[in-house]
Each structure stands twice: as structure tokens, then as C-alpha cells.
Design a protein around this motif. Structure first.
Motif, PDB file in Angstrom:
ATOM      1  N   SER A 374       0.831  -1.200   0.000  1.00 52.32           N
ATOM      2  CA  SER A 374       0.000   0.000   0.000  1.00 52.32           C
ATOM      3  C   SER A 374       0.870   1.255   0.000  1.00 52.32           C
ATOM      4  O   SER A 374       2.003   1.249   0.484  1.00 52.32           O
ATOM      5  N   GLU A 375       0.333   2.327  -0.541  1.00 48.86           N
ATOM      6  CA  GLU A 375       1.064   3.587  -0.585  1.00 48.86           C
ATOM      7  C   GLU A 375       1.122   4.189   0.812  1.00 48.86           C
ATOM      8  O   GLU A 375       0.137   4.213   1.536  1.00 48.86           O
ATOM      9  N   ALA A 380       3.259   9.146  -0.888  1.00 50.63           N
ATOM     10  CA  ALA A 380       2.259  10.034  -1.481  1.00 50.63           C
ATOM     11  C   ALA A 380       2.727  11.485  -1.428  1.00 50.63           C
ATOM     12  O   ALA A 380       2.506  12.255  -2.367  1.00 50.63           O
ATOM     13  N   ALA A 381       3.378  11.860  -0.330  1.00 46.54           N
ATOM     14  CA  ALA A 381       3.852  13.234  -0.184  1.00 46.54           C
ATOM     15  C   ALA A 381       4.940  13.555  -1.206  1.00 46.54           C
ATOM     16  O   ALA A 381       4.946  14.629  -1.818  1.00 46.54           O
ATOM     17  N   LYS A 382       5.887  12.640  -1.390  1.00 48.22           N
ATOM     18  CA  LYS A 382       6.953  12.864  -2.378  1.00 48.22           C
ATOM     19  C   LYS A 382       6.371  12.990  -3.788  1.00 48.22           C
ATOM     20  O   LYS A 382       6.846  13.793  -4.596  1.00 48.22           O
ATOM     21  N   LYS A 383       5.355  12.213  -4.067  1.00 50.70           N
ATOM     22  CA  LYS A 383       4.753  12.235  -5.399  1.00 50.70           C
ATOM     23  C   LYS A 383       4.013  13.548  -5.659  1.00 50.70           C
ATOM     24  O   LYS A 383       4.082  14.121  -6.749  1.00 50.70           O
ATOM     25  N   SER A 384       3.282  14.025  -4.640  1.00 43.18           N
ATOM     26  CA  SER A 384       2.448  15.217  -4.817  1.00 43.18           C
ATOM     27  C   SER A 384       3.146  16.509  -4.417  1.00 43.18           C
ATOM     28  O   SER A 384       2.730  17.597  -4.827  1.00 43.18           O
ATOM     29  N   SER A 444      16.753  15.156   2.132  1.00 46.59           N
ATOM     30  CA  SER A 444      16.628  16.168   1.080  1.00 46.59           C
ATOM     31  C   SER A 444      15.766  17.348   1.538  1.00 46.59           C
ATOM     32  O   SER A 444      16.003  18.493   1.121  1.00 46.59           O
ATOM     33  N   LEU A 445      14.781  17.083   2.398  1.00 45.43           N
ATOM     34  CA  LEU A 445      13.955  18.167   2.929  1.00 45.43           C
ATOM     35  C   LEU A 445      14.791  19.081   3.810  1.00 45.43           C
ATOM     36  O   LEU A 445      14.682  20.316   3.737  1.00 45.43           O
ATOM     37  N   VAL A 446      15.640  18.504   4.634  1.00 43.25           N
ATOM     38  CA  VAL A 446      16.516  19.300   5.500  1.00 43.25           C
ATOM     39  C   VAL A 446      17.482  20.114   4.655  1.00 43.25           C
ATOM     40  O   VAL A 446      17.667  21.327   4.872  1.00 43.25           O
ATOM     41  N   GLN A 447      18.087  19.482   3.670  1.00 45.33           N
ATOM     42  CA  GLN A 447      19.082  20.153   2.831  1.00 45.33           C
ATOM     43  C   GLN A 447      18.479  21.272   1.991  1.00 45.33           C
ATOM     44  O   GLN A 447      19.150  22.268   1.678  1.00 45.33           O
ATOM     45  N   SER A 448      17.195  21.117   1.628  1.00 44.40           N
ATOM     46  CA  SER A 448      16.548  22.139   0.800  1.00 44.40           C
ATOM     47  C   SER A 448      16.012  23.306   1.618  1.00 44.40           C
ATOM     48  O   SER A 448      15.460  24.256   1.060  1.00 44.40           O
ATOM     49  N   GLY A 449      16.175  23.241   2.935  1.00 44.86           N
ATOM     50  CA  GLY A 449      15.733  24.354   3.783  1.00 44.86           C
ATOM     51  C   GLY A 449      14.270  24.298   4.155  1.00 44.86           C
ATOM     52  O   GLY A 449      13.659  25.341   4.462  1.00 44.86           O
TER      53      GLY A 449
END
Length: 555
Positions: A374-375, A380-384, A444-449
């Protein structure tokens, strides 16, 4: 789970040569559904369970062939006894959604007035007043909805006065008054009625004739109790485990040390109680009773606790029970969906479909879905690109738990239609946990600020809140990256304040577990294995508590 007066059971070895006996009576009045499940806890116990189920769960149930869902509602939790037992807007809001989902999906929905059925409990002596206040409100709310809505007067009444016949007579009269009150508002929808001794089959047979042609008679079946509830902590069978089904004298467990009379009796009578004849005879009497009343018949609770029962023997029990009820035209609603009597392999692993108990589904006549993964929320968050954690009364695919607090997950203010979380009566170190149910790589979320954003309000000047992310090494030790929320971030003026905290500013502070207590930071927290976001109170109590809404991670 439930207490039951049944002391009978199935004997599958007697059925190997032929599942059913010949000439079994069938119900003459059939219900438009054959099988379904209970969705407990959701609207029970407190107002902090409302995120347990959503529309996706109803869609999943429909996909495997569920035709009806029963919603146990503790209306004493959801009504104001100081205001004429007015049912809360929040409760009706959730029920409205459930009714809408069922109508859209073609499911039947049973609104069940549930109550405390824990060991040693007794039905409220003032229950008549409560029922006569609650049910006109419910009937008025849903009287114009389609026929898929069904009312159930009350779950498992049990006055336990010591005079069973007096209790049965009392309940029979109370139930009749409630039926009349519902009919004064709603003359269309079906009403489920049941017996006054824990909805036992025997007490159902003693109910008065309410002279209503749209009633459904109901009983519960957890027979044989020694098998279905072996090891259940809330019953007198708590110390008895390893009970085989069907009965096998060579495999029966010994009496516990210093056995009680109840333990001696139930073990001594198990062989007889678990015979096919003893089981089926009550079902036949129930069918005859319903036919004489020209009414429909259902069993809206039955099941086996998965904790101690042999998995194969448990599945066999369901196969036989469902077969016997199906043959007689008795509609059946099992207890439950995701908990210890449920359709999954374990209450702690309830992802649909990969954690479903396939042999159990087959035994109960359900469809087996494709066993694909299941997703998850993070996928789902990364996709959207939408990393919303909580918004407007919903947490989506995230599981939410609370500890040492009261409140609600779907409060609504008078000047807004949007819902928010309100937590009050906070004990020291109370928490609300948003569980992602997998290891999420936030690197990647941390690195992107990216920032963690939410709105918060409180009127408590001394409230001490910490927000922290937990990593998946929690299976070894739950390390934290934390940030404090106080002062300018949460002014105690009871107004909403937006909080935005960069993920990279969360500090590796250490962690706490029940086994080892607190550990200072060892620099072991990693953003690549995040499994939860937690809001935690400090060491001070807070009666006022706080409210929070619109929680998300924003790039």
C-alpha cells in the motif's frame, strides 16, 4: 472484549464429513446484506480516536466484499449530560461522513448506542433517561437518509442486579419505550433490538413483541467462550491459554495454580460446550423465534481473540461459524476490523492489503485483494509535493496516538467550519504522536531548507511544549531532534499563531525509553530514518492545554 453467557462451541472434526446437518430452518425475512464488520474504538472511550478510520478504510472494506459496517458510539462521551444530553457537533460530523461514504459505496451502516462492557461493569441505572434523550436526536438527524442507515437501540445491556429475570423484564420495557420514541420521529428506518443479558441469544428469545414490522432481532456469539477468550486479561479465562479447537483432551491445558471455581467449571465443561449439537441448537431456536415474529435476524458481534488462539484453529472457527449462520440466513457482523479480534495478522500491523489475514478472509467468504504494497504517507507526499501531516480533522495515512491527555482531534470553533486538535488536562510529559508508519528519509527536505509549520494557540502562560522528530532507530532507542515552542512562538493569548521552524534547526537532544529512561545525545539521530513527529508537554500539568492545526512540512 465482551462477556457472554454462551458456553458452547464448534467441533470442526465432527463436520469434516459434512459441514451442515440436513433440514436446517432458514429465516423467512432476509436482510439486504449478509456480512460485515465492526469498527470499534473510533467513536468510543474518548474523543481522541477519531483519526482511526477514514474514507479509504471504507473503500478497502467494500473491495473485499464487506456489505455492512457497525459503528459503536459511546454517546455518553459525545453528549452533554448537563445540557439535556445534547449530542456534540463533532460526533454528528463524523457520523455524517460515515453515512455519506456508505451511501456512496453501497454499504449499510449500523449506528450502535455502545456502552462500557468491561469486566465488572454494569449498565447505567439511569440508562432509560439517556436513551430517550439521545435517540430522538439521532433519528431526527438521519430520518431523511436512505434505507442503508440502521439504528441499534443499545449494545449489551447488563444491569447485573442479581435478579436476571427482573433485569430482562426491565430492559424489555425500556427498549420498547425507545423504539416508540424513534418511531415518533422516524417511521422508515430499521431498528435493531437485542436481549437484556449482554445481547445473549437466550435473552433475545425472551424479548416482548414490540409490534413493529421493521425490527431486526440481534444476538452476540463468542462461543465457546473458553476458546474465543482464552488469555483475555479482562475475563475469568485470563490465566487459561493453549485451548485447542475443536476439543482435544490430550492437548487441553492444566488448571492454573489455586484455580477459581469459574476456571474449574469452564475447563471441566469445555468438551461438551464445544460440540456441534450444542452450538447449532440455539441458532435453530433463534431462527424459529425470528420467523414467528416475522422479523429479520442477525448476529452483530462474533469473533476469536487472536492473542492466544492457534491461528489455524481460529480460522477454522470462523469458517464454521460463518457457514452455519449463512446456511440459516442469519446476517453476521464480526468483531472487529483492525484490533485483537480483527481481519489482520496483528493489531500492530494493519496495512491494507499486505497485512490482511488471507486464510481468515477466505474462511469468512471475503475477496482476497492483490497483495501489493500500500502507498504510505511519505510516498504520497513525495509524489504530490504536499507534506501535510494534519489538516481539518484528518491525518490521512498517518496514525495518531496520544498519551496522558484529553481533548479532541476535530474541534470546530463557532466562527469557522475548519476543524483542529484541542488537547486539555495535560499530565506531565503528555504527548501527541503522528506516526508515519515507516522510516522516512527527510535528508533532502533538511538540505533544501524545508520548515515544519503549524498554527497553535493557548491561554496557559506556563505551558512548556517541545516538538521533536523521532528516528527509526527507536526500535533500538528513540533518538530525538527537538525544538522548543514557547514565548513568542506561542503567546498565551488564546489566538492562533503561525509557527515555522527550519528542520535544520532541530537539535539532537538525546531520547527516552521506558527501559533505559533518558539518554543525552550521542549524535545518533539521523534524518534518513524519521518515523514520527511528536508534540510533547514538559514536566508541568496544564488544565487549559493547547490547540494546534494545519501541521505540514513546507519546502
Amino acid at each position: 472484549m465482551k462477556k457472554t453467557i454462551f458456553a458452547v462451541a464448534l467441533l470442526s472434526c465432527l463436520c469434516a464429513s459434512g459441514l451442515f446437518s440436513q433440514g436446517v430452518s432458514m429465516t423467512q425475512k432476509k436482510l439486504p446484506f449478509k456480512k460485515g464488520v465492526n469498527l470499534p474504538v473510533w467513536l468510543e472511550y474518548s474523543r481522541l480516536n477519531t483519526l482511526l478510520y477514514g474514507k479509504k478504510d471504507f473503500e478497502n472494506l467494500k473491495s473485499i466484499g464487506v456489505e455492512a459496517v457497525r459503528i459503536p458510539v459511546w454517546f455518553d462521551v459525545w453528549s452533554d449530560k448537563d445540557n439535556d444530553y445534547l449530542v456534540s457537533d463533532e460526533c454528528f460530523g463524523i457520523l455524517d461522513k460515515a453515512v455519506k461514504w456508505c451511501e456512496e459505496l453501497g454499504l449499510y451502516i449500523i449506528i450502535d448506542f455502545h456502552n462500557n462492557t468491561s469486566g465488572g461493569s454494569k449498565t447505567n441505572p439511569k440508562i432509560e433517561k439517556v436513551l430517550l434523550k439521545i435517540w430522538p436526536q439521532v433519528a431526527k438527524r438521519y430520518k431523511d437518509r436512505g434505507s442503508r442507515v440502521i439504528y441499534e437501540v443499545m449494545n449489551e445491556p447488563h444491569f447485573e442486579s442479581g435478579n436476571l429475570q427482573a433485569d430482562l423484564s426491565r430492559w424489555g420495557k425500556i427498549q420498547g419505550k425507545v423504539v416508540e420514541e424513534i418511531r415518533a420521529v422516524d417511521k422508515r428506518h430499521s431498528i435493531i433490538v437485542g436481549g437484556g443479558d449482554w445481547n445473549s441469544l437466550e435473552s433475545m428469545l425472551k424479548l416482548p413483541d414490540y409490534k413493529d414490522n421493521n425490527l431486526i432481532y440481534n444476538f452476540h456469539d463468542y462461543t465457546p467462550f473458553l476458546f474465543t477468550h482464552q488469555g483475555a486479561s479482562w475475563t475469568y479465562t485470563a490465566r487459561i491459554k493453549g485451548v485447542p479447537f475443536p476439543c482435544d483432551k490430550d492437548r487441553m491445558p492444566s488448571l492454573p495454580n489455586n484455580p477459581t471455581d469459574a476456571e474449574k467449571w469452564i475447563l471441566a465443561n469445555y468438551e461438551q460446550a464445544s460440540s456441534e449439537n450444542v452450538l447449532q441448537e440455539p441458532l435453530d431456536r433463534a431462527v424459529d423465534f425470528a420467523n414467528k415474529r416475522k422479523a429479520a435476524l442477525m448476529c452483530n458481534e462474533f469473533g476469536v481473540l487472536m492473542t492466544c488462539a492457534d491461528p489455524k484453529e481460529r480460522v477454522n472457527w470462523y469458517k464454521l461459524k460463518c457457514g452455519w449462520m449463512d446456511q440459516r440466513g442469519i446476517s453476521r457482523i464480526s468483531w472487529d476490523y483492525t484490533a485483537e479480534f480483527g481481519l489482520f495478522k496483528s493489531p500492530s500491523e494493519c496495512r491494507f492489503p499486505e497485512n490482511l489475514n488471507v486464510p481468515l478472509l477466505k474462511a469468512m467468504g471475503y475477496n482476497v485483494p492483490e497483495m501489493k504494497k500500500s502507498e504510505t504517507w511519505f510516498e504520497a507526499a513525495k509524489k504530490s509535493g504536499d507534506y501535510t501531516i494534519y489538516q481539518d480533522g484528518s491525518a490521512g495515512l498517518i496514525k495518531v496516538e496520544t498519551f496522558n491527555c484529553e481533548g479532541s482531534f476535530a474541534t470546530r470553533s463557532k466562527d469557522s467550519d475548519s476543524r483542529f486538535i484541542y488537547l486539555r488536562d495535560l499530565e506531565p510529559y503528555s504527548e501527541i504522536k503522528f506516526l508515519f508508519q515507516e522510516a522516512c528519509d527527510f535528508t533532502s527536505l533538511v538540505q533544501s531548507g524545508a520548515n515544519l509549520e503549524f498554527y497553535i494557540k493557548t491561554r496557559d502562560k506556563s505551558i512548556d511544549l517541545t516538538v521533536y522528530f523521532r528516528d527509526m532507530e527507536s526500535r533500538i532507542f528513540p533518538w530525538r531532534a527537538a525544538a522548543n515552542v514557547r514565548g513568542n512562538l506561542a503567546k498565551p493569548d488564546n489566538a492562533w499563531h503561525k509557527v515555522s521552524i527550519p528542520l535544520r534547526s532541530f537539535a539532537d537532544v538525546g531520547g527516552w525509553s521506558e527501559k533505559t529512561q533518558w539518554k543525552n545525545s550521542e549524535k545518533k539521530f539521523t534524518w534518513s530514518l524519521v518515523d514520527a513527529l511528536v508534540f510533547g508537554n514538559g514536566k508541568y500539568q496544564s488544565a487549559e492545554g493547547y490547540s494546534v492545526k494545519d501541521i505540514k512540512i513546507v519546502k
